[in-house]
Design a protein around this motif. Structure first.
Motif, short mmCIF file in Angstrom:
data_model
loop_
_atom_site.label_atom_id
_atom_site.label_comp_id
_atom_site.label_asym_id
_atom_site.label_seq_id
_atom_site.Cartn_x
_atom_site.Cartn_y
_atom_site.Cartn_z
N GLU A 1 24.86 17.73 -14.33
CA GLU A 1 25.36 18.25 -15.60
C GLU A 1 25.87 19.68 -15.45
O GLU A 1 26.86 20.08 -16.09
N ALA B 1 29.28 19.49 -14.10
CA ALA B 1 30.23 19.06 -15.13
C ALA B 1 30.78 20.24 -15.91
O ALA B 1 31.91 20.19 -16.41
N HIS B 2 29.99 21.33 -16.04
CA HIS B 2 30.48 22.52 -16.73
C HIS B 2 31.71 23.10 -16.04
O HIS B 2 32.52 23.78 -16.68
N LYS C 1 34.03 21.32 -14.82
CA LYS C 1 35.11 20.33 -15.00
C LYS C 1 35.61 19.80 -13.65
O LYS C 1 36.81 19.73 -13.39
N ILE D 1 25.16 9.21 -13.40
CA ILE D 1 25.98 10.42 -13.43
C ILE D 1 27.22 10.20 -14.30
O ILE D 1 27.57 11.05 -15.13
N THR E 1 27.87 12.41 -17.66
CA THR E 1 28.90 13.45 -17.56
C THR E 1 30.31 12.96 -17.86
O THR E 1 31.21 13.77 -18.10
#
Length: 240
Positions: A64, A67-68, A70, A96, A100
């Motif tokens: 996660e 994912a920030h 991108k 995952i 995400t």
């Protein structure tokens, strides 16, 4: 095909090899970048304590965070499913993606994919692991058609120590498994310095040498819609 990509890598906390090795392979490709998120892994063994390190909860937290940034793909750059079973990584990839919205891949599923795609039936298995861990890998891989008739391992447990194995020692193990007969060498550990010696070993031994760190990068590029042939000088994997 996109001209740029951000590759997310889930990294064992005590690993000191995969980040600089991945960056070295990506040198000269400024638009393809690797980004790393760690979770706690300090030993490789079959004890309850060691196995709990690979609980999905901690791995998903690290995913996660990636994912920030991108990222275009999230790769588990570790080989735990080699002894825990391929289904472990299949479930991880699904979780995952669900958490995400980002596609995922793993080192061990990439081994399975490249073996199937290139017709590898006899694997020369090279690892730093303990006897019992090595036996689990051989059993798991043999059960899905990838026999390991030749193997070498170093009986190490401390994950940090894997990075201290000299590349010459890895090369010696690779030569030994090829001498006993195999279709390809698999260097299974993302904290050993096998990627840089893959190409010269292939030229010497005449068989593919698949290193875990290189293979994770290869699969990450494919999932992110990039052409792995952009990577030059790191072995036949990137020519396929």
């Amino acid at each position: 095909m996109p001209s740029s990509a951000r590759l997310g890598m889930l990294t064992p906390s005590s690993n000191t090899v995969l980040e600089p090795m991945t960056s070295a392979m990506l040198a000269g490709l400024p638009d393809i970048t690797a980004h790393f998120s760690r979770f706690k892994v300090t030993e490789i063994a079959l004890s309850d304590q060691a196995l709990r390190q690979f609980d999905d909860t901690e791995i998903l937290r690290a995913a996660e965070l990636l994912a920030h940034a991108k990222v275009d793909v999230i790769a588990w750059n570790g080989t735990s499913a080699a002894w825990l079973g391929f289904d472990q990584d299949e479930r991880l990839c699904e979780r995952i993606r669900a958490a995400t919205g980002i596609p995922a891949c793993t080192s061990v599923l990439a081994f399975r994919d490249v073996f199937a795609r290139t017709g590898v039936n006899r694997v020369g298995l090279v690892t730093p692991y303990r006897d019992d861990v090595q036996a689990k890998i051989i059993a798991n891989w043999s059960a899905v058609g990838f026999a390991c008739p030749a193997e070498r391992h170093l009986r190490l447990q401390d994950n940090f120590s894997f990075a201290t194995v000299d590349p010459d020692e890895i090369a010696t193990m690779a030569r030994a498994v090829v001498s006993e007969g195999c279709d390809a060498v698999a260097i299974v550990c993302t904290n050993m310095r096998g990627a840089a010696i893959a190409a010269p070993l292939e030229a010497e031994l005449g068989v593919p040498v698949y290193d875990s760190v290189a293979l994770t990068l290869f699969q990450s590029l494919r999932v992110a819609g990039q052409d792995p042939r952009m990577i030059k000088g790191w072995g036949c994997l990137f020519l396929s």
